[in-house]
Design a protein around this motif. Structure first.
Motif, short mmCIF file in Angstrom:
data_model
loop_
_atom_site.label_atom_id
_atom_site.label_comp_id
_atom_site.label_asym_id
_atom_site.label_seq_id
_atom_site.Cartn_x
_atom_site.Cartn_y
_atom_site.Cartn_z
N LYS A 10 -60.30 19.19 -19.59
CA LYS A 10 -59.83 19.26 -20.98
C LYS A 10 -60.96 19.66 -21.94
O LYS A 10 -62.15 19.60 -21.59
CB LYS A 10 -59.23 17.90 -21.35
N HIS A 53 -43.42 15.12 -22.96
CA HIS A 53 -43.93 14.10 -23.88
C HIS A 53 -43.49 14.35 -25.32
O HIS A 53 -43.99 13.69 -26.24
CB HIS A 53 -45.46 14.06 -23.83
N PHE A 58 -47.75 10.47 -29.66
CA PHE A 58 -49.04 11.17 -29.57
C PHE A 58 -48.90 12.66 -29.26
O PHE A 58 -49.89 13.36 -29.07
CB PHE A 58 -49.95 10.50 -28.53
N GLU A 61 -50.88 15.08 -31.64
CA GLU A 61 -52.33 14.91 -31.41
C GLU A 61 -52.73 15.54 -30.05
O GLU A 61 -53.74 16.24 -29.94
CB GLU A 61 -52.60 13.40 -31.41
N LEU A 62 -51.92 15.28 -29.04
CA LEU A 62 -52.19 15.77 -27.69
C LEU A 62 -52.19 17.30 -27.64
O LEU A 62 -53.11 17.91 -27.09
CB LEU A 62 -51.13 15.22 -26.73
N ILE A 89 -59.21 10.69 -10.60
CA ILE A 89 -59.40 10.80 -12.06
C ILE A 89 -59.43 9.43 -12.75
O ILE A 89 -60.09 9.26 -13.74
CB ILE A 89 -58.41 11.77 -12.75
N THR A 92 -55.50 6.54 -17.38
CA THR A 92 -55.37 7.37 -18.58
C THR A 92 -56.35 6.93 -19.66
O THR A 92 -57.02 7.75 -20.29
CB THR A 92 -53.93 7.29 -19.14
N ARG A 103 -62.71 9.94 -15.04
CA ARG A 103 -62.54 9.46 -16.41
C ARG A 103 -63.54 8.36 -16.76
O ARG A 103 -64.01 8.27 -17.91
CB ARG A 103 -61.09 9.02 -16.65
N GLY A 111 -57.09 9.72 -25.74
CA GLY A 111 -56.67 11.10 -26.05
C GLY A 111 -57.60 12.13 -25.42
O GLY A 111 -57.15 13.09 -24.81
N VAL A 115 -59.83 15.02 -18.12
CA VAL A 115 -59.08 15.76 -17.09
C VAL A 115 -57.60 15.44 -17.11
O VAL A 115 -57.18 14.36 -17.54
CB VAL A 115 -59.60 15.46 -15.65
N HIS A 116 -56.84 16.39 -16.60
CA HIS A 116 -55.41 16.19 -16.34
C HIS A 116 -55.19 16.20 -14.84
O HIS A 116 -55.87 16.93 -14.13
CB HIS A 116 -54.60 17.33 -16.98
N GLY A 117 -54.23 15.43 -14.36
CA GLY A 117 -53.81 15.51 -12.97
C GLY A 117 -52.30 15.37 -12.89
O GLY A 117 -51.73 14.48 -13.54
P1 ATP Z 1 -52.50 13.60 -17.76
O1 ATP Z 1 -51.04 13.96 -17.76
O2 ATP Z 1 -53.30 14.33 -18.82
O3 ATP Z 1 -53.13 13.67 -16.41
P2 ATP Z 1 -51.82 10.84 -17.62
O4 ATP Z 1 -50.79 11.29 -16.63
O5 ATP Z 1 -52.84 9.84 -17.16
O6 ATP Z 1 -52.63 12.08 -18.18
P3 ATP Z 1 -49.71 10.74 -19.57
O7 ATP Z 1 -48.93 9.52 -19.82
O8 ATP Z 1 -49.10 11.85 -18.78
O9 ATP Z 1 -51.11 10.31 -18.92
O10 ATP Z 1 -50.17 11.30 -20.98
C1 ATP Z 1 -50.62 12.65 -21.12
C2 ATP Z 1 -51.85 12.67 -21.99
O11 ATP Z 1 -51.47 12.30 -23.30
C3 ATP Z 1 -52.96 11.70 -21.61
O12 ATP Z 1 -53.84 12.20 -20.66
C4 ATP Z 1 -53.67 11.50 -22.94
O13 ATP Z 1 -54.58 12.57 -23.17
C5 ATP Z 1 -52.54 11.59 -23.92
N1 ATP Z 1 -52.08 10.25 -24.27
C6 ATP Z 1 -51.32 9.45 -23.53
N2 ATP Z 1 -51.08 8.28 -24.17
C7 ATP Z 1 -51.72 8.37 -25.35
C8 ATP Z 1 -51.88 7.52 -26.46
N3 ATP Z 1 -51.30 6.32 -26.50
N4 ATP Z 1 -52.61 7.97 -27.49
C9 ATP Z 1 -53.20 9.18 -27.49
N5 ATP Z 1 -53.08 10.05 -26.46
C10 ATP Z 1 -52.37 9.65 -25.41
#
Ligand code: ATP
Ligand code: MG
Length: 138
Positions: A10, A53, A58, A61-62, A89, A92, A103, A111, A115-117
């Protein structure tokens, strides 16, 4: 079970100069790189990628963050790729990420978490094909 997952390094981790360190951890964990590119995505493309999402508080912001600078997108191959990569990773929220995870080492916040997975084989395939054509996958 599929043996591929999709990842992004990211914008926070790219800005911090951690592309090399993160790829090192990915390789050391036994993943083969099946596809890779360095690019930036628009807000609209980020909104499409994170469509699931859309209703979350979020989402704005995301998608703002994910389009704020270049990222590295990649398809990774390994037996049990999706689950093993989620383990690599870490949680979250980096405050909850275990020692030895990407992470834990490089994420700044919930936020800006480096990395994303992908979270399932189905989403790994959808996300991989969002970024890569068949010709770009090896
Ligand atoms: P990713 O999909 O990026 O691998 P994840 O599967 O661990 O992350 P998700 O629930 O899919 O988490 O959320 C996607 C992304 O949205 C998170 O990686 C994070 O960057 C952001 N995110 C999730 N929850 C919040 C939050 N409460 N506040 C701010 N950003 C958030
Ligand atoms: Mg997710």
């Amino acid at each position: 079970m599929s043996n591929r997952t999709f990842t992004m390094i990211k914008p926070d981790a790219v800005k911090a100069g951690n592309i090399g360190n993160i790829l090192q951890m990915i390789n050391a964990a036994g993943f083969r790189i099946a596809a890779m590119k360095y690019l930036s995505i628009s807000k609209t493309q980020a909104e499409k990628f994170y469509e699931v999402h859309a209703e979350r508080p979020f989402y704005g912001e995301l998608t703002e963050f994910m389009s704020s600078g270049p990222i590295v997108a990649a398809i990774l191959e390994k037996e049990n790729a999706v689950a093993d990569f989620r383990k690599l990773i870490g949680a979250t929220n980096p405050a909850n990420a275990e020692e030895g995870t990407i992470r834990k080492a490089y994420a700044k916040s919930m936020g800006e978490n480096a990395v994303h997975g992908s979270d399932s084989d189905e989403n790994a395939a959808i996300e991989g094909s969002f970024f890569f054509s068949g010709l770009e996958q090896f």
